[in-house]
Design a protein around this motif. Structure first.
Motif, PDB file in Angstrom:
ATOM      1  N   SER A   1      25.204  45.427  59.060  1.00 29.29           N
ATOM      2  CA  SER A   1      25.631  44.111  58.604  1.00 29.29           C
ATOM      3  C   SER A   1      24.613  43.044  58.978  1.00 29.29           C
ATOM      4  O   SER A   1      24.374  42.096  58.221  1.00 29.29           O
ATOM      5  CB  SER A   1      26.998  43.771  59.218  1.00 29.29           C
ATOM      6  OG  SER A   1      27.478  42.541  58.746  1.00 29.29           O
TER       7      SER A   1
ATOM      8  N   ILE B   1      31.836  44.549  58.875  1.00 29.14           N
ATOM      9  CA  ILE B   1      30.697  44.363  57.978  1.00 29.14           C
ATOM     10  C   ILE B   1      30.852  43.052  57.211  1.00 29.14           C
ATOM     11  O   ILE B   1      31.876  42.799  56.593  1.00 29.14           O
ATOM     12  CB  ILE B   1      30.544  45.545  56.991  1.00 29.14           C
ATOM     13  CG1 ILE B   1      31.865  45.902  56.307  1.00 29.14           C
ATOM     14  CG2 ILE B   1      29.985  46.750  57.694  1.00 29.14           C
ATOM     15  CD1 ILE B   1      31.754  47.046  55.314  1.00 29.14           C
ATOM     16  N   GLY B   2      29.837  42.221  57.308  1.00 28.47           N
ATOM     17  CA  GLY B   2      29.774  41.010  56.510  1.00 28.47           C
ATOM     18  C   GLY B   2      30.777  39.940  56.847  1.00 28.47           C
ATOM     19  O   GLY B   2      31.067  39.072  56.008  1.00 28.47           O
TER      20      GLY B   2
ATOM     21  N   ASN C   1      26.067  38.515  51.487  1.00 25.34           N
ATOM     22  CA  ASN C   1      25.089  39.542  51.845  1.00 25.34           C
ATOM     23  C   ASN C   1      23.911  39.565  50.878  1.00 25.34           C
ATOM     24  O   ASN C   1      23.882  38.866  49.863  1.00 25.34           O
ATOM     25  CB  ASN C   1      25.751  40.919  51.970  1.00 25.34           C
ATOM     26  CG  ASN C   1      26.317  41.442  50.674  1.00 25.34           C
ATOM     27  OD1 ASN C   1      25.702  41.313  49.612  1.00 25.34           O
ATOM     28  ND2 ASN C   1      27.511  42.048  50.737  1.00 25.34           N
TER      29      ASN C   1
ATOM     30  N   ALA D   1      27.911  47.959  54.189  1.00 28.54           N
ATOM     31  CA  ALA D   1      27.485  46.667  54.737  1.00 28.54           C
ATOM     32  C   ALA D   1      26.736  45.826  53.714  1.00 28.54           C
ATOM     33  O   ALA D   1      26.695  44.600  53.818  1.00 28.54           O
ATOM     34  CB  ALA D   1      26.613  46.886  55.964  1.00 28.54           C
TER      35      ALA D   1
END
Length: 565
Positions: A180, A193-194, A211, A239
């Motif tokens: 991430s 993640i994120g 992202n 991610a």
């Protein structure tokens, strides 16, 4: 007197010494125009109004959006979604209610480059510590009288940097959090993640950060490729696609993949794309995501033969070559045990998937971003199976060679090779039983550590015999109870077995039993907090040097592509 609070929270909602916190966290770094969700949380509903400002301007005026304010489970939340900073600079964010105040500082940048790259290929060796890379060099290239016959392809890249790997919650990270950082330029917490972790239980309502693939699609209309030897819903590929606090919610991540629609998607994870009623499915509904991919214009393939058939190309390409993770190189290409491969005896290699992805993406007029992950370096080191991890590292290196060949011909591509985190596996010396000694007494150290006898007669870079007379003695710094056996295991086996609330050495393993040095609740060998090596070449690679935080990989890519939002 004001109580100045700096927020600190860890995975699972365990928070330390905070009454009020601001997310994103202190010292977060943003790209100009990068979208994110802004959140202030305060424990115990305050009697005084909550005031939030950015460089002295009310947050709602600064972002030109009305905040959503609510109270739940004793926590007051002030949130503004999808905001961004429109210019470079330093920003001080202050939240105050009565005598409680929280302060964080943000940096906003717009990296500049004189000549930008058109394409970026990011190759991640999951768990590929310095020692894991060295094991691959020993086996693939050979060492004579202390000198290596050659180095790996990745070690020929022009630039090198040391990457720190910790998240904002923990010294030692996992693949979700570390990937991430590469994907967003922001730290997160283990398993996430994120996002920045908030105080709610919902794993999909945490504040998001835009992202890399989202940015490149909206700013440059670049094509996106995802190639992995894991399930395509696994932590590292996810991610770059999804936003969640819970990396293991693969069904939801599969939907995010469907929505984000990368131009090339190759790996495992078929079980999350087929209906619940179908054999081997892990979905919790009857959605047929394979059919939905086809309806979106994808050509979907399921084995090596179909993948390599050029007549199968279409505007978008998806390949699912296993219900879960792909089998590792040793099992797939050398041992070929039917009990291990089962119905999947026609899987493509990471090199083949990378080649096909490059052929497809190179047709993009706007350039491409390609993620290539060798996922099972990590998975096999968890399993304390360094031989399988090493052959997969060699396979990654072959993919690196293909990426560099493309970049050399293209002259407009940045290639980055990096691990997301490390493992505590180290080469103590060598191991042999030529004099009748076995177990720890056959571990040869110092002057008794004669060189290993791996051979590569056909010169393909893969040793012919993974279990030679003299092999490496690989030890682990962070292991559960297990039985050490320095010989190759013909069939993969877990190092532990569950017994009540703890894990014990697997009684079905052979070898000398060792007491663990990590908690008994841990199933397998765990990650290490060691720094990892980044190697880069091509346009924009000069950014990578010295010691760098893992979030800087994102900004190096952004700079190379000269992204402006």
């Amino acid at each position: 007197m004001l109580r100045i609070i700096f927020a600190f929270c860890v995975f699972g909602g365990l928070c330390f010494a905070w009454e009020m916190r601001i997310l994103p966290i202190n010292q977060a770094k943003f790209l100009v125009g990068q979208k994110f969700d802004f959140l202030v949380e305060m424990k115990n509903a305050p009697k005084n109004p909550l005031a939030v400002s950015i460089n002295g301007v009310k947050a709602e005026e600064f972002f030109r959006k009305t905040p959503y304010i609510w109270e739940e489970n004793g926590i007051l939340s002030y949130r503004i979604n999808e905001v961004s900073f429109e210019k470079e600079g330093e920003f001080v964010i202050k939240a105050q209610s009565g005598q409680v105040e929280s302060l964080v500082h943000y940096e906003v940048v717009q990296p500049q480059i004189s000549k930008n790259a058109k394409n970026v290929i990011l190759l991640i060796g999951d768990g590929m510590s310095l020692q894991a890379k060295q094991m691959a060099r020993i086996l693939s290239k050979g060492i004579v009288e202390g000198k290596y016959k050659d180095v790996l392809a990745m070690e020929n890249l022009d630039r090198m940097a040391l990457i720190t790997t910790s998240g904002y919650d923990s010294l030692t990270t996992d693949s979700a959090n570390s990937a991430s950082a590469y994907a967003t330029g922001h730290k997160s917490v283990v398993g996430a993640i994120g996002i920045y972790e908030n105080a709610t239980k919902d794993p999909f309502d945490d504040p998001k950060v835009e992202n890399l693939t989202e940015i490149l699609k909206r700013s440059k209309k670049m094509q996106i490729g995802i190639v992995t030897t894991a399930s395509v819903t696994d932590a590292t590929p996810a991610a770059f696609i999804s936003h969640t606090r819970q990396r293991f919610n693969s069904n939801r991540i599969a939907l995010d993949l469907l929505e984000s629609a990368p131009d090339v998607l190759l790996g495992g994870g078929l079980r999350y794309f087929i209906p619940k009623s179908q054999a081997n499915s892990r979905r919790d509904d009857e959605r047929n995501l394979i059919q939905e991919l086809k309806d979106k214009g994808y050509n979907v393939v399921f084995n090596q033969k179909e993948l390599l058939s050029k007549s199968k190309y279409s505007d978008k390409l998806a390949g699912f070559f296993h219900y879960g993770n792909l089998n590792v190189f040793l099992d797939r290409e050398i041992l070929k045990n039917d009990k291990v491969l089962k119905d999947f005896d026609n899987q493509p290699s990471l090199v083949e998937m990378t080649e096909i992805a490059l052929q497809k993406l190179s047709q993009s007029p706007n350039g491409f971003f390609l993620l290539v992950e060798a996922a099972s370096i990590d998975k096999q080191l968890h399993n304390m199976d360094w031989q399988r991890a090493t052959y997969d590292t060699i396979e990654l290196d072959k993919a690196v060679a293909k990426a560099m060949e493309f970049a050399k011909n293209d002259k407009n591509t940045l290639v980055i090779v990096v691990a997301d985190h490390a493992h505590g596996a180290s080469i103590t010396g060598t191991y042999h039983e030529k004099d009748g000694k076995t177990g720890r007494e056959a571990v040869r150290v110092y002057g008794r550590a004669v060189f290993p006898t791996f051979e590569d007669k056909n010169g393909d870079g893969y040793p012919d015999n993974p279990n030679p007379e003299v092999t490496l003695a690989v030890q682990y710094a962070n292991h559960p109870d297990y039985k050490a056996n320095y010989h190759l295991r013909e069939i993969p086996v877990s190092p532990t077995k569950r017994e009540g609330h703890k894990y014990i050495a697997n009684p079905h393993s052979n070898g000398e039993e060792y007491k663990g040095n990590i908690p008994e609740s841990e199933l397998e060998e765990v990650h290490a907090a060691d720094d990892v090596i980044l190697m880069a070449d091509g346009v924009g690679s000069e950014y990578f040097k010295g010691v760098m935080d893992n979030t800087e990989v994102f900004f190096g890519i952004i700079r190379a592509l000269d992204v402006e939002l």
